[in-house]
Design a protein around this motif. Structure first.
Motif, short mmCIF file in Angstrom:
data_model
loop_
_atom_site.label_atom_id
_atom_site.label_comp_id
_atom_site.label_asym_id
_atom_site.label_seq_id
_atom_site.Cartn_x
_atom_site.Cartn_y
_atom_site.Cartn_z
N GLU A 205 -0.13 8.30 -7.33
CA GLU A 205 0.01 8.13 -8.88
C GLU A 205 1.36 7.28 -8.78
OE1 GLU A 205 2.11 11.06 -11.93
OE2 GLU A 205 0.51 12.01 -11.01
N LEU A 206 2.28 7.24 -8.28
CA LEU A 206 3.31 6.25 -8.52
C LEU A 206 2.95 4.99 -8.32
CD1 LEU A 206 6.39 8.20 -6.92
CD2 LEU A 206 6.25 7.02 -9.28
N GLN A 207 2.16 4.83 -7.07
CA GLN A 207 1.63 3.54 -6.55
C GLN A 207 0.77 2.92 -7.54
OE1 GLN A 207 -1.03 3.51 -3.36
NE2 GLN A 207 -0.07 1.65 -2.44
N SER A 208 -0.01 3.59 -8.25
CA SER A 208 -0.71 3.03 -9.31
C SER A 208 -0.08 2.52 -10.56
CB SER A 208 -1.87 3.94 -9.83
OG SER A 208 -1.21 5.23 -10.63
N LYS A 209 1.40 3.20 -10.47
CA LYS A 209 2.22 2.93 -11.73
C LYS A 209 2.94 1.55 -11.37
CE LYS A 209 5.74 5.21 -13.23
NZ LYS A 209 6.43 6.47 -13.69
N LEU A 210 3.56 1.75 -10.02
CA LEU A 210 4.61 0.67 -9.78
C LEU A 210 3.77 -0.48 -8.79
CD1 LEU A 210 7.37 2.94 -8.37
CD2 LEU A 210 7.27 1.93 -10.40
N GLY A 211 2.71 -0.30 -8.28
CA GLY A 211 1.92 -1.28 -7.56
C GLY A 211 2.12 -0.85 -6.21
N ARG A 212 1.59 -1.81 -5.41
CA ARG A 212 1.55 -1.52 -3.87
C ARG A 212 2.88 -1.61 -3.36
NH1 ARG A 212 -3.41 -0.77 -1.40
NH2 ARG A 212 -2.66 -1.27 0.59
N GLN A 213 3.93 -1.05 -3.48
CA GLN A 213 5.19 -1.21 -3.22
C GLN A 213 5.23 -0.69 -1.57
OE1 GLN A 213 7.46 -2.48 -4.76
NE2 GLN A 213 6.75 -2.70 -6.95
N PRO A 214 5.84 -1.73 -0.81
CA PRO A 214 6.10 -1.30 0.50
C PRO A 214 6.80 -0.06 1.00
CG PRO A 214 7.57 -3.14 0.11
CD PRO A 214 6.65 -2.99 -1.15
N PHE A 215 7.69 0.26 0.05
CA PHE A 215 8.29 1.86 0.41
C PHE A 215 7.57 3.00 0.33
CE2 PHE A 215 9.12 2.34 -3.88
CZ PHE A 215 9.38 1.12 -4.48
N LEU A 216 6.62 2.74 -0.77
CA LEU A 216 5.57 3.98 -0.91
C LEU A 216 4.27 3.93 0.16
CD1 LEU A 216 5.00 3.58 -4.68
CD2 LEU A 216 5.91 5.50 -3.44
N LEU A 217 4.17 2.64 0.45
CA LEU A 217 3.02 2.45 1.63
C LEU A 217 3.59 2.89 2.94
CD1 LEU A 217 1.70 -1.17 0.91
CD2 LEU A 217 0.41 1.27 0.63
N HIS A 218 4.95 2.94 3.23
CA HIS A 218 5.30 3.17 4.40
C HIS A 218 5.25 4.79 4.51
CE1 HIS A 218 6.76 0.09 6.91
NE2 HIS A 218 7.23 -0.49 6.07
N LEU A 219 5.67 5.41 3.50
CA LEU A 219 5.66 6.93 3.38
C LEU A 219 4.35 7.35 3.53
CD1 LEU A 219 7.53 9.29 3.15
CD2 LEU A 219 7.53 9.18 0.85
N LEU A 220 3.47 6.78 2.67
CA LEU A 220 1.96 7.09 2.95
C LEU A 220 1.32 6.97 4.08
CD1 LEU A 220 0.72 5.96 -0.50
CD2 LEU A 220 0.51 8.19 0.41
N SER A 221 1.75 6.01 4.82
CA SER A 221 1.23 5.65 6.26
C SER A 221 1.63 6.77 6.92
CB SER A 221 1.48 4.21 6.74
OG SER A 221 2.94 4.07 7.22
#
Lengths: 719, 184
Positions: A205-221
């Motif tokens: 949900e945050l990603q759709s709000k903030l865009g593909r941020q590297p910090f979110l992607l890292h945690l998701l990965s």
């Protein structure tokens, strides 16, 4: 603990963390005992009353004009920057700062001087995290605090309680400014149990709000590694590595404090697995490249209390390979993945278990370390700790040799580093790392490797050119070895690197190898031209072609690439007999490879097809060699080297067509004269042409073979 | 406004002349000291803060074989100065007789855009872009060696090689975003 995970109110978690504080005090008794020793010596120190002031000061005490406060704080700061703060001092100061007993203004100042001397007690951190929830602290100070936690993360004595409040910490991700730092902290704390559907949903949900941020992607990965079924998002395997949360001011003070203490403290424990004996493990977060010591993060007592958790065995408690085998199903990885690099048992574990999450964490750590230390240096740091950098890279290299493959983070780092490299900094290490990289797809290889390398090659000295040739030869050797190990016989797909997701088809692999060989051919031709066919460079180039000529027989790769004329002729006309001999050997190996490829082609029908062009090139080269070395038909029409008749006459060289046969070749002339003297000792005038008669000629060849020219020895009879 | 011309004067025998342009005048001097140590050819080093060069020495100035712009990436000014100086060079220089030398590229305080701008500039002029470690003696020695390699070719001292030929091999290219190579 379960109750605490959902705790949102500060009061509840405050209480429980207080209770924990009590219990966990006993866990850290050994630390305390050591501290007590130190405290005795500091008994008369004015530092003690200063701390007492901060622990006892009433809430609401005015700050302005409060000289006592100022004096005490200055004292604490002085101690902090000089020696670092003891665990108690950290607890007291952190508690004072975060509770805002004297308002928000001293908070920042205190956070900045919280430099631990040994460890950070986890209960202090947990309490401080709880204070975050009270919501009175300004957001910039909250960020500062999280940054501090990230900086000292490896020094926190145990992370169990922090993990227990994972949910509480997670709730801060919605705060936009805190999010990058919280994500980093969560990344460090996440375990399989922490990955839940609602958390994944929140992050998406945050990603759709903030865009593909590297910090979110890292945690998701990381979540994806633990629970692939929960995260369906496709994540590139090579993301921008690392969270970029640089904490320079703390880091530099920490380096200073650590260095100072490191020299004072004697080594007290020596674990069989660790690479360093120093008790205060310096960790990379402080700008240090020394590998952290393998520590256990499992708290033994805590484990005994909770029968639900699977019994885990920390790597540090294992001392032999047998023990490793017995416990392989319940290994607890250390908190700092970097420490794995120093332990051979840990590497063995990594190698056989193929634990994705461990590799991901190790790669993350490594990528972060390499980036920070080599690509984003502070002022003058590069020169400061070059010794450490050297050791670090050597360690990394030996690890890669042990695992026989490169880490993807070191590969990504190299591509970036090459584009800003001056060609001399840490050259041996960088070139060795480079030779370890796995096969690069042919569509990328030019951009990632060839362009930066070409610029470096042609502007650098002869020695760099030789070094790079050696490096590319090693790279090719490794690629070919991988191929011969991983190629599956029936279907031609090969999975080159078990740890990365790059699967390559045989034709893709062949393309990459071909690109590499052609690239080296170009470098070699022009390099020889610029360096005047230097024999040292030529020798390294011939090394490379010794690998290339045997790709089919030695490594089972159906690919034969001939050397370009720019390499062939300088070797053939080299004034140094060894180069000519090696060329003969290489041509002999080409011949063996081509004939066996041809015969196999006939037998299996389908195998593969070596282009007629390759055979034509080979035959052409052989004809030239034979005409030149044996038949004395140097400049005959149809040969590779052609010169006009008039021009040759003008040169006034008598019998120019014989000038490169085995007797007159500049490389072998001295042998011819020596042979002549031995053969006809009585003769006064030397007539080299008499060697050309059939009998002395075969003796002369025997004589050359006896001098160690094995290449010629193999090449001549094979014709 | 006079521009520097590459072929307006005759070359000296076994001599190579190099012009180091650096607005901050920090790295110039140590580089020059190392460059003149070269023994196989006579190397003359000229230093300048920026171009154009003053008119009064015009006569005594030898033919310049290679112009090196030293850019300190930590300073925006350094880049701007080099950029402004470029227009005082005869177009003939851009056939292999200009190169850029960048220092402090690995520094954390350098915004990535600045390196990209320098890269784009060098690529648009088809010039090589070298990186140097000016803080360490080894770095200075290495930078000197590399400049000499280019200088010798630019001065016509290497048989079978010309400045244009070498610059064709070494010219800077603008890399696409290396951060996210699309492997998958």
């Amino acid at each position: 603990m379960a109750a605490k995970q959902n705790a949102s109110g500060s009061a509840e978690s405050d209480q429980s963390s207080l209770a924990e504080q009590q219990t966990s005090r006993s866990f850290n008794r050994s630390v305390r005992v050591a501290e007590k020793e130190r405290r005795k010596t500091e008994a008369e120190d004015p530092f003690v009353p200063a701390l007492k002031y901060f622990s006892d000061v009433e809430a609401g005490t005015p700050l302005h004009g409060n000289d006592e406060f100022e004096r005490n704080l200055v004292l604490v700061e002085k101690v902090a920057y000089a020696r670092g703060l003891s665990p108690e001092a950290i607890s007291i100061m952190l508690e004072f700062a975060m509770s805002l007993r004297m308002g928000t203004s001293p908070c920042v100042r205190i956070l900045k001087c919280l430099i631990p001397a040994t460890v950070v007690p986890q209960e202090a951190v947990v309490r401080a995290v709880v204070w975050l929830g009270v919501g009175k602290i300004p957001i910039s100070t909250q960020i500062l605090f999280i940054k501090w936690v990230l900086t000292v993360f490896d020094m926190i004595d145990s992370k169990e309680q922090l993990r227990a409040v994972y949910g509480f910490i997670f709730s801060f991700v919605t705060e936009e400014n805190l999010c990058p730092f919280i994500c980093h902290l969560l990344y460090l704390l996440t375990r399989k149990e922490s990955v839940r559907v609602f958390r994944v949903r929140k992050l998406l949900e945050l990603q759709s709000k903030l865009g593909r941020q590297p910090f979110l992607l890292h945690l998701l990965s990381l979540y994806k590694v633990f629970c692939p079924e929960l995260v369906t998002l496709s994540i590139s395997s090579r993301m921008r590595s690392g969270f970029r949360n640089h904490n320079s001011p703390w880091k530099s003070s920490l380096i200073a404090v650590q260095k100072r203490n490191g020299s004072l403290l004697a080594s007290s424990d020596s674990l069989p697995l660790t690479i360093k004996d120093k008790p205060n493990s310096r960790k990379r977060k402080y700008g240090h490249l020394e590998l952290p010591v393998l520590n256990s993060l499992v708290n033994k007592q805590a484990q005994a209390e909770s029968p639900f958790s699977r019994k885990l065995v920390p790597l540090v408690q294992l001392s032999s390979f047998t023990q490793l085998l017995e416990n392989i199903h319940r290994i607890e990885l250390p908190a700092q993945m970097g420490s794995l690099l120093g332990s051979s048992l840990a590497l063995q574990y990594l190698d056989c278990v193929q634990d994705e999450s461990a590799l991901l964490r190790l790669n993350f750590w490594l990528g972060y370390a390499l980036h920070e230390e080599f690509l984003f240096c502070g002022d003058g740091r590069a020169s400061q700790n070059s010794e450490e950098a050297l050791q670090f890279l050597d360690k990394l290299l030996s690890t890669q040799h042990f695992l026989q493959e490169a880490f993807s983070s070191s590969e990504a780092f190299l591509y970036k580093f090459l584009s800003v490299w001056d060609g001399s900094l840490l050259r041996p290490q960088i070139l060795s790392l480079l030779s370890n990289i796995p096969v690069v797809p042919s569509s990328q290889i030019g951009r990632l490797l060839f362009e930066p390398l070409m610029q470096l090659f042609f502007t650098s000295s002869l020695f760099f050119k030789c070094g790079l040739m050696e490096c590319l030869n090693n790279m090719l050797l490794k690629w070919l070895t991988w191929h011969s190990v991983y190629a599956l016989e029936d279907d031609l797909d090969i999975s080159l690197n078990s740890h990365t997701s790059i699967n390559m088809t045989l034709s893709g692999f062949k393309d990459s190898v071909m690109e590499l060989v052609h690239f080296v051919g170009r470098l070699a031709s022009v390099g020889l031209q610029l360096e005047g066919s230097h024999s040292l460079l030529l020798s390294f180039i011939l090394d490379f072609y010794e690998t290339v000529c045997d790709t089919f027989l030695k490594y089972g790769l159906p690919l034969v690439v001939m050397p370009p004329p720019g390499v062939f002729y300088p070797a053939l006309f080299s004034p140094d007999p060894i180069s000519v001999d090696r060329l003969a050997f290489i041509m002999y190996r080409y011949k063996v490879n081509l004939t066996s490829a041809k015969s196999q082609e006939k037998v299996t029908e389908q195998a593969f097809h070596i282009s007629r062009q390759t055979f034509r090139e080979f035959n052409n080269y052989v004809v030239i060699m034979v005409n030149c070395l044996w038949n004395s038909k140097m400049f005959h029409p149809g040969m590779g080297v052609q010169l006009g008749e008039e021009l040759l006459l003008k040169s006034n060289v008598p019998q120019y067509s014989t000038s490169f046969d085995l007797v007159h070749h500049p490389a072998f002339l001295s042998y011819a004269v020596d042979f002549h003297l031995r053969c006809w000792p009585g003769r006064k005038d030397v007539d080299l042409d008499s060697i050309k008669h059939s009998k002395p000629w075969s003796w002369y060849l025997e004589y050359l073979y006896s001098q160690g020219y094995d290449g010629l020895k193999q090449f001549v009879p094979a014709l | 406004m006079s521009s520097l011309k590459p072929f307006s004067k005759l070359p000296g025998l076994n001599t190579a002349n190099i012009l180091l342009v650096e607005s901050e005048e920090q790295f110039q001097q140590s580089l020059a000291d190392a460059l003149v140590e070269e023994t196989s050819v006579t190397v003359n080093v000229r230093l300048a803060k920026s171009l154009p060069l003053p008119l009064e020495n015009e006569e005594s100035r030898p033919r310049i074989d290679l112009v090196v712009f030293i850019i300190n990436l930590t300073s925006e000014l350094s880049f701007q100065s080099a950029d402004a100086s470029l227009k005082y060079l005869d177009p003939g220089y851009f056939l292999g007789k200009v190169c850029f030398l960048v220092t402090n590229a690995r520094n954390a305080s350098v915004p990535t855009e600045r390196l990209d701008t320098v890269r784009k500039l060098a690529a648009s002029l088809h010039c090589p872009l070298l990186f140097a470690e000016d803080q360490t003696p080894d770095g200075v020695t290495n930078a000197t060696e590399r400049l000499l390699t280019i200088l010798k070719v630019a001065a016509g001292l290497v048989p079978l090689a010309t400045a244009l030929y070498l610059s064709n091999l070494t010219q800077c290219t603008v890399p696409l975003d290396i951060d996210q190579p699309s492997f998958d």
